[in-house]
Each structure stands twice: as C-alpha cells, then as structure tokens.
Design a protein around this motif. Structure first.
Motif, PDB file in Angstrom:
ATOM      1  N   ASP A 254       0.729  -1.285   0.074  1.00 36.19           N
ATOM      2  CA  ASP A 254       0.060   0.120  -0.207  1.00 36.19           C
ATOM      3  C   ASP A 254       0.884   1.219   0.100  1.00 36.19           C
ATOM      4  N   LEU A 255       1.934   1.111   0.613  1.00 34.19           N
ATOM      5  CA  LEU A 255       2.975   2.203   0.833  1.00 34.19           C
ATOM      6  C   LEU A 255       3.436   2.450  -0.487  1.00 34.19           C
ATOM      7  N   ALA A 256       3.736   1.756  -1.160  1.00 31.91           N
ATOM      8  CA  ALA A 256       4.352   1.668  -2.671  1.00 31.91           C
ATOM      9  C   ALA A 256       3.535   2.210  -3.391  1.00 31.91           C
ATOM     10  N   LEU A 257       2.273   1.542  -3.528  1.00 30.77           N
ATOM     11  CA  LEU A 257       1.257   2.005  -4.527  1.00 30.77           C
ATOM     12  C   LEU A 257       0.822   3.519  -4.361  1.00 30.77           C
ATOM     13  N   ALA A 258       0.926   3.985  -2.867  1.00 32.84           N
ATOM     14  CA  ALA A 258       0.479   5.353  -2.778  1.00 32.84           C
ATOM     15  C   ALA A 258       1.447   6.395  -3.246  1.00 32.84           C
ATOM     16  N   HIS A 259       2.790   5.926  -2.929  1.00 26.09           N
ATOM     17  CA  HIS A 259       3.910   6.578  -3.404  1.00 26.09           C
ATOM     18  C   HIS A 259       3.934   6.962  -4.895  1.00 26.09           C
ATOM     19  N   ALA A 260       3.686   5.699  -5.796  1.00 23.34           N
ATOM     20  CA  ALA A 260       3.676   5.757  -7.242  1.00 23.34           C
ATOM     21  C   ALA A 260       2.582   6.664  -7.584  1.00 23.34           C
ATOM     22  N   LEU A 266       2.508   5.961 -11.741  1.00 25.31           N
ATOM     23  CA  LEU A 266       1.824   4.891 -12.406  1.00 25.31           C
ATOM     24  C   LEU A 266       1.737   4.984 -14.066  1.00 25.31           C
ATOM     25  N   GLU A 267       1.883   6.013 -14.652  1.00 26.89           N
ATOM     26  CA  GLU A 267       1.894   6.247 -15.979  1.00 26.89           C
ATOM     27  C   GLU A 267       3.036   5.312 -16.691  1.00 26.89           C
ATOM     28  N   LEU A 268       4.024   5.123 -15.998  1.00 31.95           N
ATOM     29  CA  LEU A 268       5.174   4.401 -16.446  1.00 31.95           C
ATOM     30  C   LEU A 268       4.913   2.969 -16.171  1.00 31.95           C
ATOM     31  N   ALA A 269       4.993   2.216 -17.412  1.00 34.28           N
ATOM     32  CA  ALA A 269       4.847   0.777 -17.530  1.00 34.28           C
ATOM     33  C   ALA A 269       5.860   0.004 -16.595  1.00 34.28           C
ATOM     34  N   THR A 270       7.085   0.595 -16.409  1.00 37.62           N
ATOM     35  CA  THR A 270       8.139  -0.281 -15.901  1.00 37.62           C
ATOM     36  C   THR A 270       7.627  -0.129 -14.290  1.00 37.62           C
ATOM     37  N   VAL A 271       7.058   0.850 -13.903  1.00 44.77           N
ATOM     38  CA  VAL A 271       6.645   1.001 -12.366  1.00 44.77           C
ATOM     39  C   VAL A 271       5.140   0.145 -12.167  1.00 44.77           C
TER      40      VAL A 271
END
Length: 367
Positions: A254-260, A266-271
C-alpha cells in the motif's frame, strides 16, 4: 469479505505504529481501543460470549491488525492463542471465569514460554513449578521474550514440574512441563519491559520473573506434565504468525502504491509492472496463510509451519523491494518501509522461530 477493522480504528492503530517505533513501548491508547473493539473475541466460542472464529478468521483478523500496526497484531495473536488453549484444554470453571472476559477485552492474555538457555524448542527450561503441601504450586524462574509483558492481565506460563511422563515425547517442549494461568496481579509475577527491540517495538515484549509465585492447582491448564501435547496442538490449529507477515506485506505494498500514485509514476509501464510483481507475491503470501487456516492440507501442522516460513521471508523481501522503490522518501518517517522491514524481520524470530520451523519440517521427513 467485509473488513473487521473499521477505518477509524485502522487510522488510530497506524498512528500508534509510528509512535511506538520511536518510543519503543506500547501505545496505551491503541491498546485500549483494541480492547473495546470486539476483535479480541475472535477466538472465543460463542457459548462464552465470543465470535467463535476458526483459524481462518483468526488469521484474517490478525492480518488486518498487522496491516495497521504489526506490534499490536502480535499482542492480539498471542491473546487469540491463549483464548483457544483455554477453550480446548481448560476446565469448565476456567472457561466460565475467563473466556467471557477474554472476549470482551477486560482481560488481555499473553504467553510466557521462552527463557534464556532453553533453546528455541523450549526443551531445557530452568523455571520450575513445585507442588505445595496444600495442593497448590510455587513457580520460580525467569522468562524472556514475553510479548505483552506489563500490559497483559493474564499469562500462560510454561514451567518444568519434573518427572517423566509416559508416552510424552516432543520436539517442541518436553515431558514433565506444565502450563499455568497466572494473573498479572499475582505478587509473585513481576514483568519488565527491559528489552529494546529493533522491530516490533510496540509489542511490549519483555521479561517476566516468577518470584515464589504461588498459584492454585485450579490455575493449571491441562494435565500435569503434558504441556508438550498442548504445544503440538497449536500448530495443528492452523493459526499462524504468517498472518502478521501478510499484514506487513500488505502495508508495504500500500505504501509503494500510494507513493507511485502521488508522484504520477503509474503512467510508467516499468513501475506498473514492478507493482504487479509485488502484488503477485503478496497474493501468494495470502494463499499460504489461508491454506494453513483452512486446514485442507494432508498435514495441517506442516502447512502451518510452511506458511510461517514462506510468509515471513516473502514479507521481508517485499518490504526491502518497497524500500528500494521509495529511495530517500522511505526514510522521512518512522512509519515508512524502514519500520515495516524491521517488523517483518522480527516475526521470523518469534516462536516458533524460523530456524525451529525448518527443523520441525525436516524431522517430519524421517518420522
């Protein structure tokens, strides 16, 4: 399934985790909220005022608490474990007196088994229980790594009462060991929060001294000398500390998702793909924990051991990956991936430790 933890309680416990990471002691406000939340009734049978939850429900509630505050999840898990043992092994008098209070949160329970020099398998206890002439017992010794020390109202204490017990063989615990239920207000039980842990800093993990602690025979849980059988049954139940790791892994994701999301990454496919890989590992952790709780495996005890081993190692890896993903942002608050990583590592050291889990699994191949 509907979460048992409401948003207000989740927020309170999350804030508690951040405070206790710095203070190194439990948050009394969060503990009080946990007591009145109704969650502590999970493992108590409905006949005694509880929710009658099985291992699946215990694991689910534990994971939900851990996603907000891993330290409180460990305290709750130990409470569930003691509640279940009283339900299974307690006398009718013990059940009537204790289970309703364990359910409503007026009594918080803790386990006090470990001690220095006993080994992870608890086979060389120096703490003792000696029967008195009046039929009661006097307990002496020192216990360590007791989660909930100084905040619990009731302790399930493991001591050696001596003698050999026919047919009692174990790789965790030993023949001649007995459990006693000791109230926190017993003058012979002295808790101490002297342990300064690197992780799980709000779990109130500390020491318990048994200083000529006098208890009645009515405080004995289960048959004299047969504690090892009770311990073995804990694994068979399907309740697993892997659930705490599942909650920690969820919090890290959840922390990583919120950060991104906050940084437009989240617009970056690699992320996105990196996050999907984390989510897939998280789902695998959940599956291992759910399989243990469902007790559908040919050997439920082994499934429980495997669930802890996999969940703890995977949660640590997930937390480490999230810390790398956040970079310098992960060091700006005690509630970041840094704290979650320390907590994840702590679960592997809690009983049965991961090394003992590995040994128990390996022994099953030669049994």
């Amino acid at each position: 399934m509907k979460p048992r933890l409401g948003p207000e309680l989740h927020q309170l416990l999350h804030a508690s985790a951040e405070k206790t990471a710095a203070a190194g002691e439990p948050d009394r406000e969060a503990l009080a909220a946990l007591r009145v939340s109704g969650l502590l009734a999970t493992a108590v049978p409905r006949a005694h005022g509880g929710e009658g939850g099985d291992a699946t429900e215990i694991n689910r509630v534990t994971a939900e608490i851990a996603a907000a505050d891993p330290s409180l999840a460990i305290i709750a898990f130990q409470h569930f474990a003691v509640s279940a043992r009283i339900s299974e092994w307690g006398t009718e008098e013990q059940k009537r007196a204790l289970l309703p209070r364990l359910a409503d949160g007026s009594v918080l329970a803790a386990s006090s088994w470990s001690e220095l020099g006993a080994g992870a398998a608890k086979q060389n206890l120096s703490s003792t229980g000696e029967r008195r002439s009046d039929g009661g017992w006097v307990l002496r010794g020192a216990k360590t790594f007791t989660t909930g020390a100084a905040v619990a109202d009731l302790y399930l204490v493991l001591v050696s009462t001596g003698g050999s017990v026919a047919g009692e063989q174990a790789v965790y615990g030993a023949a001649g060991q007995t459990f006693f239920l000791v109230a926190a207000d017993n003058p012979g039980l002295v808790p101490d929060l002297g342990l300064n842990l690197a992780g799980m800093r709000g779990s109130a993990t500390g020491l318990v001294t048994l200083d000529d602690c006098v208890v009645s025979d009515g405080d004995r849980l289960g048959p004299e000398g047969h504690a090892a059988s009770i311990i073995a049954g804990v694994r068979e139940s399907g309740a697993t500390l892997g659930a705490v790791s599942a909650g920690i892994a969820q919090a890290a994701f959840d922390l990583a998702l919120a950060h991104a999301g906050a940084r437009g990454l989240l617009e970056l496919a690699t992320v996105r793909h990196r996050l999907v890989d984390l989510a897939t590992r998280l789902e695998t952790v959940r599956a291992a924990v759910e399989r243990a709780g469902a007790r559908t495996a040919a050997d439920p005890g082994l499934a429980t051991l495997h669930s802890k081993l996999y969940a703890t190692s995977a949660a640590e890896e997930i937390c480490l990956d999230v810390a790398r993903m956040l970079g310098s942002a992960g060091y700006r608050a005690a509630g970041s991936a840094d704290r979650l990583l320390a907590d994840a590592r702590g679960v592997g050291l809690m009983g049965p430790t991961n090394d003992l889990c590995r040994e128990l699994v390996a022994l099953s191949w030669t049994a």
